[in-house]
Scaffold this motif. Structure first.
Motif, PDB file in Angstrom:
ATOM      1  N   UNK A  54       0.812  -1.219   0.000  1.00 16.76           N
ATOM      2  CA  UNK A  54       0.000   0.000   0.000  1.00 16.76           C
ATOM      3  C   UNK A  54       0.841   1.264   0.000  1.00 16.76           C
ATOM      4  N   UNK A  55       1.905   1.288   0.835  1.00 15.21           N
ATOM      5  CA  UNK A  55       2.725   2.497   0.914  1.00 15.21           C
ATOM      6  C   UNK A  55       3.514   2.723  -0.368  1.00 15.21           C
ATOM      7  N   UNK A  56       3.997   1.653  -1.009  1.00 14.56           N
ATOM      8  CA  UNK A  56       4.707   1.813  -2.284  1.00 14.56           C
ATOM      9  C   UNK A  56       3.773   2.336  -3.367  1.00 14.56           C
ATOM     10  N   UNK A  57       2.541   1.858  -3.370  1.00 10.40           N
ATOM     11  CA  UNK A  57       1.565   2.348  -4.346  1.00 10.40           C
ATOM     12  C   UNK A  57       1.295   3.835  -4.142  1.00 10.40           C
ATOM     13  N   UNK A  58       1.072   4.235  -2.889  1.00 13.26           N
ATOM     14  CA  UNK A  58       0.821   5.651  -2.595  1.00 13.26           C
ATOM     15  C   UNK A  58       2.066   6.482  -2.888  1.00 13.26           C
ATOM     16  N   UNK A  59       3.236   5.948  -2.540  1.00 11.83           N
ATOM     17  CA  UNK A  59       4.486   6.678  -2.755  1.00 11.83           C
ATOM     18  C   UNK A  59       4.711   6.967  -4.232  1.00 11.83           C
ATOM     19  N   UNK A  60       4.609   5.944  -5.073  1.00 13.80           N
ATOM     20  CA  UNK A  60       4.832   6.137  -6.516  1.00 13.80           C
ATOM     21  C   UNK A  60       3.767   7.061  -7.120  1.00 13.80           C
ATOM     22  N   UNK A  61       2.518   6.901  -6.698  1.00 12.29           N
ATOM     23  CA  UNK A  61       1.454   7.769  -7.222  1.00 12.29           C
ATOM     24  C   UNK A  61       1.712   9.220  -6.845  1.00 12.29           C
ATOM     25  N   UNK A  62       2.074   9.460  -5.585  1.00  6.14           N
ATOM     26  CA  UNK A  62       2.340  10.828  -5.148  1.00  6.14           C
ATOM     27  C   UNK A  62       3.520  11.429  -5.901  1.00  6.14           C
ATOM     28  N   UNK A  63       4.573  10.640  -6.109  1.00 10.35           N
ATOM     29  CA  UNK A  63       5.746  11.171  -6.807  1.00 10.35           C
ATOM     30  C   UNK A  63       5.411  11.556  -8.247  1.00 10.35           C
ATOM     31  N   UNK A  64       4.657  10.700  -8.926  1.00  9.32           N
ATOM     32  CA  UNK A  64       4.288  11.002 -10.313  1.00  9.32           C
ATOM     33  C   UNK A  64       3.443  12.272 -10.381  1.00  9.32           C
ATOM     34  N   UNK A  65       2.473  12.383  -9.481  1.00  2.25           N
ATOM     35  CA  UNK A  65       1.614  13.561  -9.479  1.00  2.25           C
ATOM     36  C   UNK A  65       2.379  14.811  -9.062  1.00  2.25           C
ATOM     37  N   UNK A  66       3.321  14.673  -8.111  1.00  2.00           N
ATOM     38  CA  UNK A  66       4.126  15.828  -7.698  1.00  2.00           C
ATOM     39  C   UNK A  66       4.964  16.342  -8.862  1.00  2.00           C
ATOM     40  N   UNK A  67       5.577  15.422  -9.610  1.00  2.00           N
ATOM     41  CA  UNK A  67       6.390  15.835 -10.761  1.00  2.00           C
ATOM     42  C   UNK A  67       5.532  16.546 -11.801  1.00  2.00           C
ATOM     43  N   UNK A  68       4.348  16.022 -12.070  1.00  2.00           N
ATOM     44  CA  UNK A  68       3.469  16.659 -13.058  1.00  2.00           C
ATOM     45  C   UNK A  68       2.999  18.031 -12.571  1.00  2.00           C
TER      46      UNK A  68
END
Length: 630
Positions: free
Chosen positions: A331-345
């Motif tokens: 769960x944390x890896x899923x949230x982590x990767x999603x947040x990073x992608x959205x932060x970069x965008x």
């Protein structure tokens, strides 16, 4: 030998070598010339493609302000979720490997070997994903007398290396864009190279002289340091309401296992009772193996009374620690990767035009002459202060890694910020050590100061003189390689953080004779290759003709190109298998017969549609493989 690509062919000659009927688009995949030019490391110009503020009417200005405010709120929310996911990721790793980490630390015979202690400190930090947790275990073992300060020094150095893998993994989220990935991976690994180079120099020096132990012992004994308050919880005040509602751990269990508490092995790391009361009474206790006289004595017996349960969602779970840890990891890896992608965008959409210009000038511009040399040291102080605020070097370096990728922060500026993060993460440990009881304060504070002076010594080695800033050049070289062969980033992480440390650990446990017999020849060959590479670039006339290039070696021994072909073929086969399975499943569901011609087409090249079959037939196998390059 250090792998490198062929660079004898110039950029102007490459198009003339493409045979008739081949696509010229494949040439950049084989040429490294565009990847090693200096201007590839220049920060990109982030153009504002929207309407200028002066050209907007009142309604447009209000709308832009509202959109910008909404983006800022989303950015803050994503950063909050990113930090919380890192905290939960650490909890998940502790549930999965925390008890194993405690068992590893318990073997004092192994820790007495400096190299084994270094590797154990690094691997335990990788297991729990927190240098604070692993270093606190070391501090507790030193305080309890299970470890000497001199024995714990290599372990502390290992925790410094292990904590740098997080931002390296974060850089992998930008693998889709070659230029961004080059900058992001170099910005992340500059931290790795600093830690590795510092250990390579300072660990032998410490083993030979013990200067860190002597220096910190002099400081502790010279000052009348009194026990103080616990380290302040700055960021935890914000993140705890969310993270503690999901999971709360009893970290004393890991420390208990490391210090040899037999009851700790049977306890769960998941905390059930958040409010307890200790009742100490004077009771008669039976003396074991009593042969004569009175067989009982008066002792203080402490009973723990549970008052209130915790309120996290796993408080009443029947799952094992391993199962809960795997759930949290996923769960944390899923949230982590999603947040990073959205932060970069979000950052890409916000940091444009004048905003980007202002931010770049503030972060990357040096002070005017003659104070330009002060800029890097101010960045070190800023990095230390920000890390002290968030209480985690991993969080800070992982947060700035996407900014390096999109071109807001340069590699030269992220380097001192990372050095400051190394210092900032030690201040929390020092404050925590000062909260120790008076009888254990000296040892606890000494090992915390060892961590601080190790990082300060590394900065003195690799920062004040520009020529010695080797981590920047090494990170850029690795960034160039991983930009062309992106699969090599995974190989780097596996080799540097797992395979090589485990090999050194095994050899060190086999004895110094075996370790020296294996490592010394490897080191000599590597040093020879590095020296020859430097001379090939700067003074080729000093070398004999046979050593002016590595062409006398097999291609696989001095270039990643053959390995890249293997990876391409393997990826192509895997892609073909997936496509075949999907096609067969679709035919079975629709009841249509399988088209053999299309099946053969798909096996030859699954990425080319049927409509361009005639064009595809003119392509040979190497061209097809290059078109499917990762």
């Amino acid at each position: 030998m250090a792998p490198h690509s062929k660079m004898d062919t110039s950029c102007e000659e490459m198009p003339t070598e493409v045979p008739d009927g081949k696509s010229a688009a494949m040439a950049p995949a084989l040429s490294t010339a565009p990847l090693v030019e200096d201007n590839d490391w220049d920060l990109p110009e982030l153009q504002d493609m929207g309407v200028k503020w002066s050209d907007l009417d009142t309604k447009g200005k209000i709308l832009r302000v509202l959109i910008t405010a909404g983006k800022l709120i989303c950015l803050v929310g994503l950063l909050y979720m990113f930090v919380c996911s890192l905290d939960l990721l650490s909890s998940g790793f502790q549930l999965v490997g925390g008890k194993a980490a405690g068992d590893i630390f318990q073997d004092n015979v192994v820790l007495s070997n400096p190299l084994a202690g270094l590797v154990i400190g690094m691997l335990v930090t990788l297991l729990v994903q927190s240098s604070s947790t692993s270093s606190s275990i070391v501090v507790s073992m030193v305080s309890s007398g299970l470890l000497k300060v001199s024995t714990a020094v290599p372990v502390i150095m290992g925790t410094n290396i292990g904590t740098s893998v997080t931002n390296t993994l974060v850089a992998l989220t930008q693998v889709g864009d070659r230029s961004k990935f080059r900058r992001a991976f170099a910005g992340a690994t500059v931290h790795d190279f600093f830690n590795w180079l510092s250990v390579l120099v300072l660990l032998p020096l410490e083993v030979a002289t013990g200067y860190l132990v002597k220096l910190t012992d002099l400081i502790v004994t010279s000052f009348n340091i009194q026990s103080g308050e616990n380290a302040p919880d700055l960021l935890n005040v914000i993140t705890d309401p969310l993270t503690l509602s999901i999971i709360e751990l009893d970290k004393s269990v890991i420390s208990g296992i490391a210090t040899g508490d037999p009851e700790a092995k049977n306890k769960s790391l998941i905390k059930m009772w958040c409010k307890t009361f200790q009742n100490t009474t004077l009771q008669n206790v039976t003396v074991v193996n009593c042969t004569q006289g009175s067989c009982w004595e008066l002792k203080n017996v402490t009973d723990i009374i549970n008052i209130q349960k915790c309120h996290h969602i796993f408080v009443n779970t029947t799952l094992s620690d391993m199962s809960v840890g795997l759930i949290l990891l996923f769960g944390s890896l899923l949230v982590l990767c999603t947040c990073l992608i959205l932060i970069v965008k979000l950052l890409n959409s916000m940091l444009k035009g004048q905003v980007a210009v202002v931010i770049k000038k503030i972060i990357n511009t040096d002070f005017p002459f003659p104070f330009a040399w002060l800029t890097g040291y101010i960045a070190i102080i800023v990095g230390a202060g920000m890390t002290f605020i968030v209480q985690s070097s991993s969080v800070f370096t992982s947060a700035i890694t996407p900014l390096v990728g999109i071109g807001v922060i340069s590699i030269e500026r992220v380097y001192p910020l990372s050095l400051g993060a190394n210092i900032g993460t030690t201040t929390t440990a020092i404050l925590a050590a000062m909260a120790s009881p008076g009888e254990t304060l000296g040892n606890s504070l000494q090992i915390a100061l060892v961590h601080l002076f190790f990082n300060l010594s590394g900065i003195l080695l690799w920062y004040p003189i520009p020529f010695t800033r080797l981590p920047i050049r090494m990170a850029k070289a690795l960034g160039n390689v991983t930009a062309q062969y992106r699969w090599f980033a995974i190989c780097y992480i596996v080799l540097c953080f797992f395979a090589i440390p485990l090999l050194v650990f095994g050899l060190s446990m086999a004895g110094w004779q075996v370790l020296v017999g294996v490592i010394v020849p490897i080191v000599v060959v590597l040093l020879f290759a590095i020296i020859v590479n430097i001379l090939q670039k700067h003074k080729p006339q000093w070398l004999p003709s046979c050593l002016r290039s590595w062409d006398f070696l097999p291609l696989w021994a001095h270039s990643l190109e053959p390995w890249d072909r293997v990876v391409i073929v393997f990826a192509n086969r895997c892609c073909c298998c997936c496509k075949c399975c999907n096609s067969m499943t679709g035919d079975e569901e629709t009841g249509k017969p399988e088209n053999k011609e299309n099946g053969l087409e798909m096996n030859d090249n699954p990425t080319i549609p049927v409509e361009i079959k005639e064009e595809k037939k003119t392509l040979d196998t190497p061209e097809i493989l290059k078109r499917t390059s990762l």
